[in-house]
Design an enzyme around this catalytic site. Structure first.
Site, PDB file in Angstrom:
ATOM      1  N   ASP A  67       0.650  -1.838   0.032  1.00 55.33           N
ATOM      2  CA  ASP A  67       0.072   0.260   0.136  1.00 55.33           C
ATOM      3  C   ASP A  67       1.216   1.252   0.273  1.00 55.33           C
ATOM      4  OD1 ASP A  67       1.233  -0.366   2.962  1.00 55.33           O
ATOM      5  OD2 ASP A  67      -1.473  -1.370   3.431  1.00 55.33           O
ATOM      6  N   ASN A 136      -7.557  -3.934  14.787  1.00 56.66           N
ATOM      7  CA  ASN A 136      -8.957  -4.886  14.073  1.00 56.66           C
ATOM      8  C   ASN A 136      -8.938  -5.476  12.620  1.00 56.66           C
ATOM      9  OD1 ASN A 136      -7.714  -2.762  11.960  1.00 56.66           O
ATOM     10  ND2 ASN A 136      -9.505  -1.435  12.129  1.00 56.66           N
ATOM     11  N   HIS A 138      -7.416  -5.315  10.522  1.00 58.57           N
ATOM     12  CA  HIS A 138      -6.688  -4.818   8.616  1.00 58.57           C
ATOM     13  C   HIS A 138      -5.346  -5.736   8.355  1.00 58.57           C
ATOM     14  CE1 HIS A 138      -4.827  -1.238  10.827  1.00 58.57           C
ATOM     15  NE2 HIS A 138      -3.716  -1.504   9.904  1.00 58.57           N
ATOM     16  N   GLU A 143     -10.117  -2.907   5.751  1.00 53.99           N
ATOM     17  CA  GLU A 143     -10.470  -2.307   6.587  1.00 53.99           C
ATOM     18  C   GLU A 143     -11.879  -3.567   7.110  1.00 53.99           C
ATOM     19  OE1 GLU A 143      -9.142  -0.466   9.003  1.00 53.99           O
ATOM     20  OE2 GLU A 143      -8.602   2.114   7.974  1.00 53.99           O
TER      21      GLU A 143
END
Length: 243
Positions: A67, A136, A138, A143
């Protein structure tokens, strides 16, 4: 899934670097999928150390990163381009032309995502993809959501992610609100996946991601469906997995 328990962060980094170096030695022209963040820094340091000793050769290796922030120039010290050059590329003998990241300065999201996805396919896919794991669940910037995002896409970063990144920027307003990221489908197409985790604060999400239900609410849980995943974590991060 193979799980390797390390005693601490340094041991985790060494074990992860062992797996990556084995890939490079077995296939010198391999395609490595790379990750950023604090977790892989130790792994990169170990790879650099072995390169400097003459044990590793990166001259034929190609890399693709997971990313990049949208709207952040490569010269910005918080860009992932900058991070990768600081923490790996500039310290080994990899050809800069063989290192690839999404272009965060391309304003046309559709165009950039199509270009990056096409690039990965043109390389024959990823031989080994390195992943960290967000609190979380990800992976990359995928997400939690209603569905698994398929291919490379532009994502609006969640408030929690923006908040976590705030400490790296002069003010909250400077934190990018969007990023380009490989999608779940792109990640899942890698031949091998290596996940590294460290610290007690990751123990809950490790248990949830790898031993709970497969759900887009925990993006990393999809990795349970991949046929070649290795999880390397220190004792603290693996402390809540079922015996």
């Amino acid at each position: 899934m193979q799980i390797y328990k390390a005693t601490d962060y340094k041991d985790m980094s060494r074990k992860a670097a062992n797996i990556i170096s084995a890939q490079v030695i077995m296939k010198p022209n391999c395609v490595l999928g790379l990750a950023t963040g604090s977790t892989p820094i130790g792994t990169y340091q170990q790879l650099i150390e072995w390169y400097k000793k003459g044990d590793l050769d990166f001259s034929d290796v190609t890399t693709v990163n997971l990313d990049e922030y949208k709207g952040l120039p490569r010269t910005n010290d918080q860009s992932y381009y900058y991070f990768m050059h600081q923490n790996l590329f500039d310290q080994v003998n990899i050809n800069p032309e063989n290192t690839h990241l999404p272009n965060g300065m391309e304003p046309n999201s559709e165009k950039e995502c199509a270009r990056y996805e096409s690039l990965i396919h043109s390389l024959g896919g990823v031989d080994l993809q390195l992943l960290g794991l967000g609190h979380n669940g990800h992976i990359g910037f995928n997400e939690p959501g209603e569905a698994f995002e398929k291919e490379t896409h532009c994502i609006d970063l969640q408030e929690r992610t923006i908040e976590a990144n705030k400490r790296f920027f002069a003010s909250a307003d400077d934190v990018p609100k969007q990023a380009y990221t490989m999608g779940i489908k792109t990640i899942m197409q890698a031949k091998k996946i290596l996940v590294i985790v460290s610290g007690e604060d990751k123990a809950d999400i490790v248990a949830k991601a790898f031993f709970g239900p497969v759900t887009p609410a925990v993006p990393a849980s999809i990795l349970q469906m991949h046929n070649d995943v290795t999880l390397v974590g220190d004792e603290a991060a693996l402390s809540k997995i079922p015996r």
